[in-house]
Design a protein around this motif. Structure first.
Motif, mmCIF file in Angstrom:
data_model
loop_
_atom_site.group_PDB
_atom_site.id
_atom_site.type_symbol
_atom_site.label_atom_id
_atom_site.label_comp_id
_atom_site.label_asym_id
_atom_site.label_seq_id
_atom_site.Cartn_x
_atom_site.Cartn_y
_atom_site.Cartn_z
ATOM 1 N N LYS A 152 -2.492 10.632 2.994
ATOM 2 C CA LYS A 152 -2.157 10.290 4.376
ATOM 3 C C LYS A 152 -0.701 10.625 4.673
ATOM 4 O O LYS A 152 0.215 10.147 4.027
ATOM 5 N N GLU A 174 0.822 -1.215 0.000
ATOM 6 C CA GLU A 174 0.000 0.000 0.000
ATOM 7 C C GLU A 174 0.857 1.266 0.000
ATOM 8 O O GLU A 174 0.395 2.321 -0.405
ATOM 9 N N HIS A 175 2.109 1.168 0.446
ATOM 10 C CA HIS A 175 3.009 2.312 0.394
ATOM 11 C C HIS A 175 3.477 2.587 -1.036
ATOM 12 O O HIS A 175 3.664 3.737 -1.421
ATOM 13 N N LYS A 195 0.834 9.800 7.379
ATOM 14 C CA LYS A 195 1.438 8.642 8.035
ATOM 15 C C LYS A 195 2.169 7.754 7.029
ATOM 16 O O LYS A 195 3.291 7.309 7.283
ATOM 17 N N LEU A 196 1.559 7.487 5.876
ATOM 18 C CA LEU A 196 2.193 6.647 4.868
ATOM 19 C C LEU A 196 3.426 7.328 4.278
ATOM 20 O O LEU A 196 4.449 6.686 4.044
ATOM 21 N N PRO A 237 -0.308 3.465 -3.628
ATOM 22 C CA PRO A 237 -1.435 3.975 -2.837
ATOM 23 C C PRO A 237 -2.615 4.362 -3.726
ATOM 24 O O PRO A 237 -2.445 4.794 -4.864
ATOM 25 N N ASN A 238 -3.811 4.188 -3.163
ATOM 26 C CA ASN A 238 -4.988 4.656 -3.887
ATOM 27 C C ASN A 238 -5.140 6.157 -3.648
ATOM 28 O O ASN A 238 -4.321 6.779 -2.975
ATOM 29 N N THR A 239 -6.192 6.738 -4.170
ATOM 30 C CA THR A 239 -6.369 8.190 -4.097
ATOM 31 C C THR A 239 -6.463 8.686 -2.657
ATOM 32 O O THR A 239 -5.887 9.717 -2.306
ATOM 33 N N LYS A 240 -7.147 7.952 -1.821
ATOM 34 C CA LYS A 240 -7.312 8.366 -0.424
ATOM 35 C C LYS A 240 -6.000 8.201 0.350
ATOM 36 O O LYS A 240 -5.655 9.037 1.184
ATOM 37 N N GLN A 241 -5.265 7.134 0.082
ATOM 38 C CA GLN A 241 -4.015 6.870 0.793
ATOM 39 C C GLN A 241 -2.919 7.868 0.413
ATOM 40 O O GLN A 241 -2.012 8.107 1.206
ATOM 41 N N LYS A 242 -2.998 8.435 -0.763
ATOM 42 C CA LYS A 242 -1.990 9.413 -1.192
ATOM 43 C C LYS A 242 -1.985 10.656 -0.310
ATOM 44 O O LYS A 242 -0.987 11.358 -0.227
#
Length: 89
Positions: A62, A51-52, A64-65, A55-60
């Protein structure tokens, strides 16, 4: 931004009175992740997951990531892999 664009930064290496520049790319992080996961017994950066890297659109969005990808353990692991010759400098 680091996913889309490369980062060009000055280095301490000079030649003919010109400052050298290094380029950081997202592909360097992916290459490190792939080489680091070849040995299941010891990982330099155990916090890195798929996921690092993708990343999907929402994770981009974050922080924290992003902090985990740009952490001290990932940088130290990359330096160690470069000194072993497993990663290109």
């Amino acid at each position: 931004m680091f996913l889309k664009y490369d980062i060009k930064c000055p280095t301490n290496i000079t030649s003919n009175d010109q400052i050298g520049f290094g380029v950081a790319k997202w592909s360097h992080i992916k290459e490190f992740y792939e080489t680091d996961n070849t040995n299941p017994n010891f990982l330099f950066a155990p916090c890195l997951k798929q996921e690092h890297l993708n990343p999907n659109t929402k994770q981009k969005m974050k922080v924290k990531l992003a902090a985990q990808v740009l952490s001290h353990s990932v940088a130290a692991g990359m330096y160690a892999k470069m000194s072993q010759g497993e990663l290109s400098s």
